[in-house]
Scaffold this motif. Structure first.
Motif, short mmCIF file in Angstrom:
data_model
loop_
_atom_site.label_atom_id
_atom_site.label_comp_id
_atom_site.label_asym_id
_atom_site.label_seq_id
_atom_site.Cartn_x
_atom_site.Cartn_y
_atom_site.Cartn_z
N ILE A 208 39.95 -53.79 -29.70
CA ILE A 208 40.93 -54.88 -29.85
C ILE A 208 40.39 -55.92 -30.82
CG2 ILE A 208 42.06 -56.79 -28.66
CD1 ILE A 208 42.22 -54.98 -26.18
N GLY A 209 39.12 -56.26 -30.68
CA GLY A 209 38.51 -57.23 -31.58
C GLY A 209 38.50 -56.74 -33.02
N TRP A 210 38.17 -55.47 -33.23
CA TRP A 210 38.17 -54.90 -34.60
C TRP A 210 39.57 -54.97 -35.21
CZ3 TRP A 210 35.46 -49.71 -32.92
CH2 TRP A 210 34.14 -50.00 -32.54
N ILE A 211 40.57 -54.56 -34.44
CA ILE A 211 41.94 -54.51 -34.97
C ILE A 211 42.43 -55.91 -35.34
CG2 ILE A 211 44.35 -54.00 -34.38
CD1 ILE A 211 43.29 -51.68 -32.66
N LEU A 216 43.57 -60.12 -39.38
CA LEU A 216 43.35 -61.52 -39.72
C LEU A 216 42.71 -61.69 -41.10
CD1 LEU A 216 43.84 -64.11 -37.97
CD2 LEU A 216 41.39 -64.06 -37.42
N SER A 217 42.34 -60.58 -41.74
CA SER A 217 41.54 -60.65 -42.97
C SER A 217 42.23 -61.42 -44.09
CB SER A 217 41.20 -59.23 -43.44
OG SER A 217 42.37 -58.47 -43.68
N ALA A 218 43.54 -61.23 -44.29
CA ALA A 218 44.24 -61.94 -45.35
C ALA A 218 44.26 -63.45 -45.09
CB ALA A 218 45.66 -61.42 -45.49
N SER A 219 44.46 -63.83 -43.83
CA SER A 219 44.45 -65.25 -43.48
C SER A 219 43.07 -65.86 -43.67
CB SER A 219 44.90 -65.44 -42.03
OG SER A 219 46.24 -65.02 -41.85
N LEU A 220 42.02 -65.10 -43.40
CA LEU A 220 40.66 -65.59 -43.60
C LEU A 220 40.39 -65.86 -45.08
CD1 LEU A 220 38.64 -63.31 -41.15
CD2 LEU A 220 39.28 -65.70 -40.83
N LEU A 284 35.75 -56.95 -47.21
CA LEU A 284 34.47 -57.39 -46.64
C LEU A 284 34.32 -56.97 -45.18
CD1 LEU A 284 31.86 -59.07 -46.95
CD2 LEU A 284 33.18 -61.07 -46.20
N LEU A 285 35.37 -57.13 -44.37
CA LEU A 285 35.26 -56.81 -42.96
C LEU A 285 35.01 -55.33 -42.70
CD1 LEU A 285 37.88 -59.20 -41.29
CD2 LEU A 285 35.43 -59.53 -41.64
N PRO A 286 35.73 -54.40 -43.36
CA PRO A 286 35.38 -52.98 -43.17
C PRO A 286 33.96 -52.66 -43.60
CG PRO A 286 37.56 -53.17 -44.14
CD PRO A 286 36.97 -54.54 -44.15
N TYR A 287 33.52 -53.26 -44.72
CA TYR A 287 32.14 -53.05 -45.16
C TYR A 287 31.15 -53.60 -44.15
CZ TYR A 287 32.38 -51.02 -49.86
OH TYR A 287 32.53 -50.15 -50.92
N CYS A 288 31.45 -54.76 -43.58
CA CYS A 288 30.56 -55.35 -42.58
C CYS A 288 30.44 -54.47 -41.35
CB CYS A 288 31.06 -56.74 -42.17
SG CYS A 288 30.71 -58.04 -43.38
N ALA A 289 31.57 -53.93 -40.88
CA ALA A 289 31.53 -53.05 -39.71
C ALA A 289 30.66 -51.84 -39.98
CB ALA A 289 32.95 -52.63 -39.34
N LEU A 290 30.84 -51.25 -41.15
CA LEU A 290 30.07 -50.06 -41.50
C LEU A 290 28.58 -50.40 -41.69
CD1 LEU A 290 30.19 -47.06 -42.21
CD2 LEU A 290 30.72 -47.70 -44.57
N ALA A 291 28.30 -51.47 -42.42
CA ALA A 291 26.92 -51.85 -42.68
C ALA A 291 26.22 -52.31 -41.40
CB ALA A 291 26.86 -52.95 -43.73
N GLY A 292 26.96 -52.98 -40.50
CA GLY A 292 26.37 -53.40 -39.24
C GLY A 292 25.95 -52.20 -38.39
N ALA A 293 26.82 -51.19 -38.37
CA ALA A 293 26.47 -49.96 -37.66
C ALA A 293 25.24 -49.30 -38.28
CB ALA A 293 27.66 -49.00 -37.68
N LEU A 294 25.21 -49.24 -39.62
CA LEU A 294 24.06 -48.65 -40.32
C LEU A 294 22.77 -49.41 -40.01
CD1 LEU A 294 25.42 -47.76 -43.88
CD2 LEU A 294 24.03 -46.26 -42.42
N LEU A 295 22.85 -50.74 -40.05
CA LEU A 295 21.66 -51.55 -39.85
C LEU A 295 21.09 -51.35 -38.45
CD1 LEU A 295 19.64 -53.74 -40.69
CD2 LEU A 295 21.30 -55.45 -39.93
N LEU A 296 21.94 -51.40 -37.43
CA LEU A 296 21.42 -51.34 -36.07
C LEU A 296 20.93 -49.93 -35.72
CD1 LEU A 296 20.82 -53.23 -33.81
CD2 LEU A 296 22.99 -52.64 -32.75
N VAL A 297 21.65 -48.91 -36.17
CA VAL A 297 21.18 -47.54 -35.93
C VAL A 297 19.85 -47.31 -36.66
CG1 VAL A 297 21.67 -45.08 -36.25
CG2 VAL A 297 23.49 -46.63 -35.55
N GLY A 298 19.77 -47.78 -37.91
CA GLY A 298 18.53 -47.63 -38.66
C GLY A 298 17.39 -48.42 -38.05
#
Length: 336
Positions: A208-211, A216-220, A284-298
């Motif tokens: 729910i938070g991701w969606i 909200l990305s355009a408003s941000l 930015l937000l899709p990239y952040c989600a992907l990079a955050g997953a990469l960072l923590l798994v790594g």
């Protein structure tokens, strides 16, 4: 400098490349450690399960650990990116502003009061309440001495609340020693020992938070231009900030509920992603989600090899990266 500036094709290619890289890192996280496995063993664990120690480790430890790290990393990175734009503070993140510490404090209070009878579902709601109360308290505290918003005051308020919450948490554990082992499970900040059942409980809130974050990305993007410009373009600033705050509580609260207070992911990732795709939050937000997953798994994978004889919590690995990065961002902001 932006690596993929004004190039949707390159941004899309970069996103797809990141997905492939994440799959490879997830696979490495499952297969590598103090005991290594092969792809064939992983396949047989699902297709020809025989109850061996190897299959049990893969199914009950390595796979859940990698998946949880990816989900938590993505959530913390999104929360950090949203916090940085709505607070106009480059070092904003759930850990720096004390939201993680507040959520842990409430969980420890719940464990001290109810002990082992406290269910995982209850802990999720307690973590949400803790994150929300802490966020509200930090905001109110930062507004003391004048109604004008100042990023420095917000940062100081967040750091103070984080220190206060951590101190109270330690005090409760010392007093209520019978809850020490369970409480430490949440305080360490780790994905080790977590089960998929834990993730299943919090996953709906994460999704729910991701969606909402993506919607909200355009408003941000408009909010990032400044309050006056955003209001002139017809944006309802208070409503956007309220929804953004709810998203942050959902993402940070659910992450703490399943993995404890893992610091610096929400600080590091948004800055790195802005260097790649710029400040357009639709990318930015899709990239952040992907990079955050990469960072923590790594980071979780690296934490297995920091000390040869045993693993360390993933929070140690993220802190080794995050503290120097925080200093770099603070120095760059000072000279900007």
């Amino acid at each position: 400098m932006v690596l993929f500036k004004n190039s949707p094709a390159l941004r899309l290619i970069g996103l797809l490349a990141g997905v492939v890289l994440l799959i490879l890192v997830l696979l490495a996280s499952v297969l590598l450690g103090h005991q290594n496995f092969s792809v064939q063993q992983l396949w047989q664990a699902y297709s020809q399960f025989n109850g061996s120690n190897e299959h049990l480790i893969l199914l009950n430890t390595r796979v859940p650990r990698a998946i949880i790290a990816a989900m938590v990393g993505a959530s913390l990175a999104l929360a950090g990116a949203i916090m940085q734009v709505i607070t106009k503070n480059p070092i904003a993140s759930p850990s720096v502003f004390g939201i993680n510490s507040g959520a842990v404090l409430f969980i420890v209070i719940g464990l001290a009061a109810y002990g082992s009878s406290l269910t995982m579902g209850s802990m999720v709601w307690i973590a949400f309440v803790g994150a929300g109360v802490t966020a509200l308290f930090v905001y109110v505290l930062s507004m003391q001495g004048g109604a004008r918003y100042e990023p420095v005051k917000l940062t100081l308020a967040g750091a103070s609340v984080a220190a206060f919450a951590s101190s109270i948490t330690s005090g409760i554990i010392l007093i209520k020693k019978d809850s020490l082992e369970t409480a430490l499970f949440w305080m360490i900040g780790s994905v080790s020992g977590r089960q998929l059942e834990h993730l299943v409980i919090v996953l709906p809130y994460m999704v729910i938070g991701w969606i909402i974050a993506l919607l909200l990305s355009a408003s941000l993007n408009v909010v990032a231009l400044g309050d006056e410009i955003a209001q002139g373009l017809g944006q309802r600033i208070m409503l956007i900030r309220g929804i953004a705050a709810a998203v942050i509580v959902l993402l940070a609260g659910s992450s703490v509920a399943v993995a404890g207070p893992i610091a610096f992911v929400g600080l590091i990732v948004p800055h790195l992603c802005r260097y790649i795709v710029g400040t357009d939050h639709r990318w930015l937000l899709p990239y952040c989600a992907l990079a955050g997953a990469l960072l923590l798994v790594g980071a979780d994978l690296a934490s297995r090899f920091i000390i040869i004889s045993k693993e360390v919590p993933v929070g140690v690995a993220t802190a080794l990266i995050g503290v120097p990065f925080l200093i770099h961002v603070a120095r760059r902001s000072k000279h900007a």
